[in-house]
Design a protein around this motif. Structure first.
Motif, PDB file in Angstrom:
ATOM      1  N   LEU A 360       0.834  -1.200   0.000  1.00 37.89           N
ATOM      2  CA  LEU A 360       0.000   0.000   0.000  1.00 37.89           C
ATOM      3  C   LEU A 360       0.869   1.251   0.000  1.00 37.89           C
ATOM      4  CD1 LEU A 360      -2.730   1.469   0.280  1.00 37.89           C
ATOM      5  CD2 LEU A 360      -2.513   1.189   2.769  1.00 37.89           C
ATOM      6  N   TYR A 361       0.619   2.125  -0.972  1.00 37.53           N
ATOM      7  CA  TYR A 361       1.322   3.402  -1.069  1.00 37.53           C
ATOM      8  C   TYR A 361       0.282   4.532  -1.085  1.00 37.53           C
ATOM      9  CZ  TYR A 361       4.945   0.266  -2.942  1.00 37.53           C
ATOM     10  OH  TYR A 361       5.833  -0.756  -3.128  1.00 37.53           O
ATOM     11  N   GLY A 362       0.734   5.730  -0.751  1.00 31.12           N
ATOM     12  CA  GLY A 362      -0.155   6.875  -0.783  1.00 31.12           C
ATOM     13  C   GLY A 362       0.417   8.023  -1.603  1.00 31.12           C
ATOM     14  N   ILE A 363      -0.450   8.732  -2.322  1.00 29.44           N
ATOM     15  CA  ILE A 363      -0.052   9.930  -3.072  1.00 29.44           C
ATOM     16  C   ILE A 363      -1.064  11.030  -2.769  1.00 29.44           C
ATOM     17  CG2 ILE A 363       0.409  10.932  -5.335  1.00 29.44           C
ATOM     18  CD1 ILE A 363       0.874   8.147  -6.424  1.00 29.44           C
ATOM     19  N   ARG A 364      -0.564  12.175  -2.375  1.00 29.43           N
ATOM     20  CA  ARG A 364      -1.442  13.315  -2.098  1.00 29.43           C
ATOM     21  C   ARG A 364      -1.322  14.330  -3.222  1.00 29.43           C
ATOM     22  NH1 ARG A 364      -0.711  16.848   3.283  1.00 29.43           N
ATOM     23  NH2 ARG A 364       1.192  17.414   2.153  1.00 29.43           N
ATOM     24  N   LEU A 365      -2.491  14.787  -3.696  1.00 27.17           N
ATOM     25  CA  LEU A 365      -2.535  15.718  -4.819  1.00 27.17           C
ATOM     26  C   LEU A 365      -3.508  16.845  -4.492  1.00 27.17           C
ATOM     27  CD1 LEU A 365      -2.059  16.499  -7.851  1.00 27.17           C
ATOM     28  CD2 LEU A 365      -4.003  15.003  -8.383  1.00 27.17           C
ATOM     29  N   HIS A 366      -3.066  18.087  -4.624  1.00 28.55           N
ATOM     30  CA  HIS A 366      -3.922  19.248  -4.385  1.00 28.55           C
ATOM     31  C   HIS A 366      -4.597  19.681  -5.691  1.00 28.55           C
ATOM     32  CE1 HIS A 366      -3.178  20.297  -0.180  1.00 28.55           C
ATOM     33  NE2 HIS A 366      -1.935  19.907  -0.379  1.00 28.55           N
ATOM     34  N   GLN A 367      -5.888  19.955  -5.597  1.00 28.48           N
ATOM     35  CA  GLN A 367      -6.609  20.471  -6.748  1.00 28.48           C
ATOM     36  C   GLN A 367      -6.077  21.861  -7.108  1.00 28.48           C
ATOM     37  OE1 GLN A 367     -10.702  20.225  -5.362  1.00 28.48           O
ATOM     38  NE2 GLN A 367     -11.096  18.559  -6.797  1.00 28.48           N
ATOM     39  N   SER A 368      -6.140  22.169  -8.399  1.00 30.18           N
ATOM     40  CA  SER A 368      -5.700  23.482  -8.855  1.00 30.18           C
ATOM     41  C   SER A 368      -6.608  23.954  -9.977  1.00 30.18           C
ATOM     42  CB  SER A 368      -4.249  23.423  -9.351  1.00 30.18           C
ATOM     43  OG  SER A 368      -3.855  24.665  -9.908  1.00 30.18           O
ATOM     44  N   LYS A 369      -6.943  25.239  -9.937  1.00 30.55           N
ATOM     45  CA  LYS A 369      -7.773  25.822 -10.992  1.00 30.55           C
ATOM     46  C   LYS A 369      -6.933  26.240 -12.199  1.00 30.55           C
ATOM     47  CE  LYS A 369     -11.346  27.464  -7.819  1.00 30.55           C
ATOM     48  NZ  LYS A 369     -12.108  28.649  -7.324  1.00 30.55           N
ATOM     49  N   ASP A 370      -5.610  26.233 -12.031  1.00 30.60           N
ATOM     50  CA  ASP A 370      -4.708  26.563 -13.129  1.00 30.60           C
ATOM     51  C   ASP A 370      -4.549  25.320 -14.005  1.00 30.60           C
ATOM     52  OD1 ASP A 370      -2.663  27.127 -14.855  1.00 30.60           O
ATOM     53  OD2 ASP A 370      -1.339  28.004 -13.330  1.00 30.60           O
ATOM     54  N   PRO A 371      -5.024  25.305 -15.240  1.00 24.83           N
ATOM     55  CA  PRO A 371      -4.973  24.110 -16.088  1.00 24.83           C
ATOM     56  C   PRO A 371      -3.568  23.545 -16.268  1.00 24.83           C
ATOM     57  CG  PRO A 371      -6.413  25.773 -17.060  1.00 24.83           C
ATOM     58  CD  PRO A 371      -5.699  26.433 -15.914  1.00 24.83           C
ATOM     59  N   GLU A 372      -2.583  24.426 -16.473  1.00 30.66           N
ATOM     60  CA  GLU A 372      -1.218  23.938 -16.690  1.00 30.66           C
ATOM     61  C   GLU A 372      -0.667  23.284 -15.429  1.00 30.66           C
ATOM     62  OE1 GLU A 372       1.304  26.952 -18.211  1.00 30.66           O
ATOM     63  OE2 GLU A 372       0.173  27.229 -20.083  1.00 30.66           O
ATOM     64  N   ARG A 373      -0.910  23.922 -14.299  1.00 28.58           N
ATOM     65  CA  ARG A 373      -0.425  23.357 -13.042  1.00 28.58           C
ATOM     66  C   ARG A 373      -1.119  22.033 -12.742  1.00 28.58           C
ATOM     67  NH1 ARG A 373      -0.371  26.452  -7.163  1.00 28.58           N
ATOM     68  NH2 ARG A 373       0.698  24.770  -6.001  1.00 28.58           N
ATOM     69  N   TRP A 374      -2.409  21.968 -13.024  1.00 25.21           N
ATOM     70  CA  TRP A 374      -3.154  20.731 -12.804  1.00 25.21           C
ATOM     71  C   TRP A 374      -2.627  19.600 -13.704  1.00 25.21           C
ATOM     72  CZ3 TRP A 374      -6.056  18.057  -9.724  1.00 25.21           C
ATOM     73  CH2 TRP A 374      -6.850  17.011 -10.205  1.00 25.21           C
ATOM     74  N   GLU A 375      -2.345  19.937 -14.952  1.00 26.81           N
ATOM     75  CA  GLU A 375      -1.828  18.927 -15.880  1.00 26.81           C
ATOM     76  C   GLU A 375      -0.474  18.399 -15.422  1.00 26.81           C
ATOM     77  OE1 GLU A 375      -0.796  18.419 -20.662  1.00 26.81           O
ATOM     78  OE2 GLU A 375      -1.723  20.255 -19.894  1.00 26.81           O
ATOM     79  N   ARG A 376       0.399  19.310 -14.922  1.00 30.27           N
ATOM     80  CA  ARG A 376       1.712  18.877 -14.431  1.00 30.27           C
ATOM     81  C   ARG A 376       1.559  17.967 -13.209  1.00 30.27           C
ATOM     82  NH1 ARG A 376       3.131  24.351 -15.354  1.00 30.27           N
ATOM     83  NH2 ARG A 376       2.975  24.763 -13.099  1.00 30.27           N
ATOM     84  N   SER A 377       0.633  18.306 -12.330  1.00 28.02           N
ATOM     85  CA  SER A 377       0.411  17.499 -11.126  1.00 28.02           C
ATOM     86  C   SER A 377      -0.090  16.103 -11.483  1.00 28.02           C
ATOM     87  CB  SER A 377      -0.590  18.203 -10.203  1.00 28.02           C
ATOM     88  OG  SER A 377      -0.085  19.440  -9.749  1.00 28.02           O
ATOM     89  N   VAL A 378      -1.026  16.042 -12.430  1.00 27.16           N
ATOM     90  CA  VAL A 378      -1.552  14.736 -12.857  1.00 27.16           C
ATOM     91  C   VAL A 378      -0.440  13.907 -13.504  1.00 27.16           C
ATOM     92  CG1 VAL A 378      -3.139  13.575 -14.441  1.00 27.16           C
ATOM     93  CG2 VAL A 378      -3.906  15.555 -13.123  1.00 27.16           C
ATOM     94  N   SER A 379       0.416  14.551 -14.280  1.00 25.10           N
ATOM     95  CA  SER A 379       1.537  13.848 -14.904  1.00 25.10           C
ATOM     96  C   SER A 379       2.471  13.270 -13.848  1.00 25.10           C
ATOM     97  CB  SER A 379       2.310  14.775 -15.841  1.00 25.10           C
ATOM     98  OG  SER A 379       1.501  15.189 -16.926  1.00 25.10           O
ATOM     99  N   ARG A 380       2.707  14.036 -12.785  1.00 25.48           N
ATOM    100  CA  ARG A 380       3.562  13.531 -11.700  1.00 25.48           C
ATOM    101  C   ARG A 380       2.919  12.332 -11.010  1.00 25.48           C
ATOM    102  NH1 ARG A 380       4.796  19.068 -10.720  1.00 25.48           N
ATOM    103  NH2 ARG A 380       3.227  19.201  -9.066  1.00 25.48           N
ATOM    104  N   VAL A 381       1.609  12.401 -10.806  1.00 29.80           N
ATOM    105  CA  VAL A 381       0.903  11.262 -10.205  1.00 29.80           C
ATOM    106  C   VAL A 381       1.063  10.018 -11.090  1.00 29.80           C
ATOM    107  CG1 VAL A 381      -1.340  10.337  -9.544  1.00 29.80           C
ATOM    108  CG2 VAL A 381      -0.754  12.692  -8.967  1.00 29.80           C
ATOM    109  N   ALA A 382       0.923  10.211 -12.406  1.00 24.00           N
ATOM    110  CA  ALA A 382       1.073   9.086 -13.336  1.00 24.00           C
ATOM    111  C   ALA A 382       2.480   8.504 -13.274  1.00 24.00           C
ATOM    112  CB  ALA A 382       0.747   9.537 -14.755  1.00 24.00           C
TER     113      ALA A 382
END
Length: 403
Positions: A360-382
């Motif tokens: 079991l691993y955990g990843i924390r991700l903060h929502q962002s209204k900035d599309p570019e920042r959100w896309e970078r965060s999702v890429s890091r999660v992937a």
């Protein structure tokens, strides 16, 4: 070739075996005898790749005769050795059979080898057991050797007295082999390739051929090891398949679905296939019984309880896990939500899951209204998800990583 070099044009066939010098008389030692059957396995499936020769060295010409023929005769001259099994590559079966016939080797059986030296020797040992099955009306184990000697096919210089010692010791102890003192310095290195320490040579010996075993010992050993290697190969295939996919569970939340869809696209670029489902009920319940990793996306305050509930569902499915299963808890936090579960609580859940072969691993991700920042965060999660599934690092189990 009379000069003893390998014939580059291919293997030659045997002619005469060098005899004693005329008029020379040597004192004859007392004949050695054993009161139990002994057979020999000669693995000769090499391709000559390491030597860089077009002809495998066992078929190279030495004094006008293939080297393997000298080795075979060395064992045929020993009266108490009942049979010699020569294991060669399938493409050399005809060649080896021709050598046996041309030189009239009497005790030899030619067997096809396997893909590795280990499998070739295993085939040779199994062939010794098959000999008795070919003789109808004979009692069980009538032709089966008590001791099996394994030797390199390209080493013809082996003395009967030494073979006798190996055979007797193998019968008494189950296994015996030749050793020699270490002459060169032997070192251990670090993972970076630096010197770690030197071994104390006086405590170690180099293992050599020939080696002897009772038939039961070597037969059972190769059966078990071959099975384990086949199992390891199967596990490797399972691991490779398991490392390329996962099931994402959203719980039906709009925010979780949005994240899962974005994560699915980002993971595809990393050759990670994600199936997105809202829950594991109905037809989706099949994922619980398949070899599959899971990503649980949570967006509410009771997210850790959701993970616990999911782990209970996995346990209830009573899966037999051949390879550690990865469960990744992705915690989607609102920008104004600083509170997260205590790390100790996550570690406790992960420690309990690890006992059931679940990582079991955990990843924390903060929502962002900035599309570019959100896309970078999702890429890091992937990227983190892909690495966790493929590497299955024990050190990161129970950790809550920040994307």
């Amino acid at each position: 070739m009379e000069d003893g070099r390998c014939d580059p044009d291919g293997p030659s066939h045997p002619r005469a075996f060098p005899g004693e010098e005329a008029g020379r008389s040597e004192p004859q030692p007392a004949e050695l005898r054993v009161d139990f059957p002994v057979s020999v396995v000669l693995p000769a499936g090499g391709t000559g790749e390491r030597t860089g020769l077009s002809t495998p060295k066992q078929f190279c010409s030495v004094l006008g005769r293939p080297l393997i023929s000298f080795t075979v005769q060395a064992f045929e001259r020993v009266s108490w050795i009942q049979s010699v099994v020569v294991v060669v590559a399938k493409e050399n079966m005809e060649l080896m059979t021709d050598i046996v016939q041309r030189f009239q080797h009497r005790k030899v059986r030619v067997v096809a080898g396997g893909s590795t030296r280990h499998r070739s020797i295993c085939n040779g040992v199994l062939a010794l057991g098959e000999e008795e099955e070919e003789e109808e009306g004979r009692p069980a184990s009538a032709d089966r050797p008590k001791v099996v000697i394994i030797h390199d096919a390209v080493r013809p210089f082996v003395e009967e007295e030494f073979l006798y010692k190996i055979a007797v010791a193998a019968k008494e102890h189950g296994a015996a082999g030749a050793i020699r003192p270490l002459v060169s310095t032997v070192i251990a290195t670090t993972s970076e390739g630096y010197l770690d320490h030197s071994l104390e040579r006086g405590k170690y010996r180099a293992s050599e051929m020939p080696q002897g075993f009772t038939y039961n010992v070597i037969h059972q050993a190769y059966q078990r090891v071959t099975y384990k290697r086949d199992l390891a190969a199967a596990e490797s295939i399972i691991k490779e398949s398991l490392s390329g996919s996962a099931c994402v569970i959203t719980g039906g939340s709009a925010g979780a679905v949005t994240l899962a869809d974005a994560l699915q696209k980002a993971a595809a670029a990393l050759d990670l296939e994600l199936d997105v489902v809202s829950d594991l009920t109905g037809d989706n319940g099949r994922y619980l019984s398949e070899e599959c990793n899971f990503i649980r996306v949570s967006v509410n305050g009771s997210c850790l309880s959701e993970v616990k509930s999911f782990l209970m569902d996995l346990e209830a499915a009573n899966r037999a896990l051949l390879h550690p299963l990865v469960v990744i808890w992705v915690r989607l936090c609102r920008p104004d939500e600083p509170v997260v579960p205590e790390p100790a609580a996550i570690m406790d859940v992960a420690s309990a899951a690890k006992l059931r072969n679940i990582l079991l691993y955990g990843i924390r991700l903060h929502q962002s209204k900035d599309p570019e920042r959100w896309e970078r965060s999702v890429s890091r999660v992937a990227e983190i998800t892909s690495a966790l599934i493929r590497e299955r690092s024990p050190a990161l189990v129970g950790q809550l990583l920040q994307a």
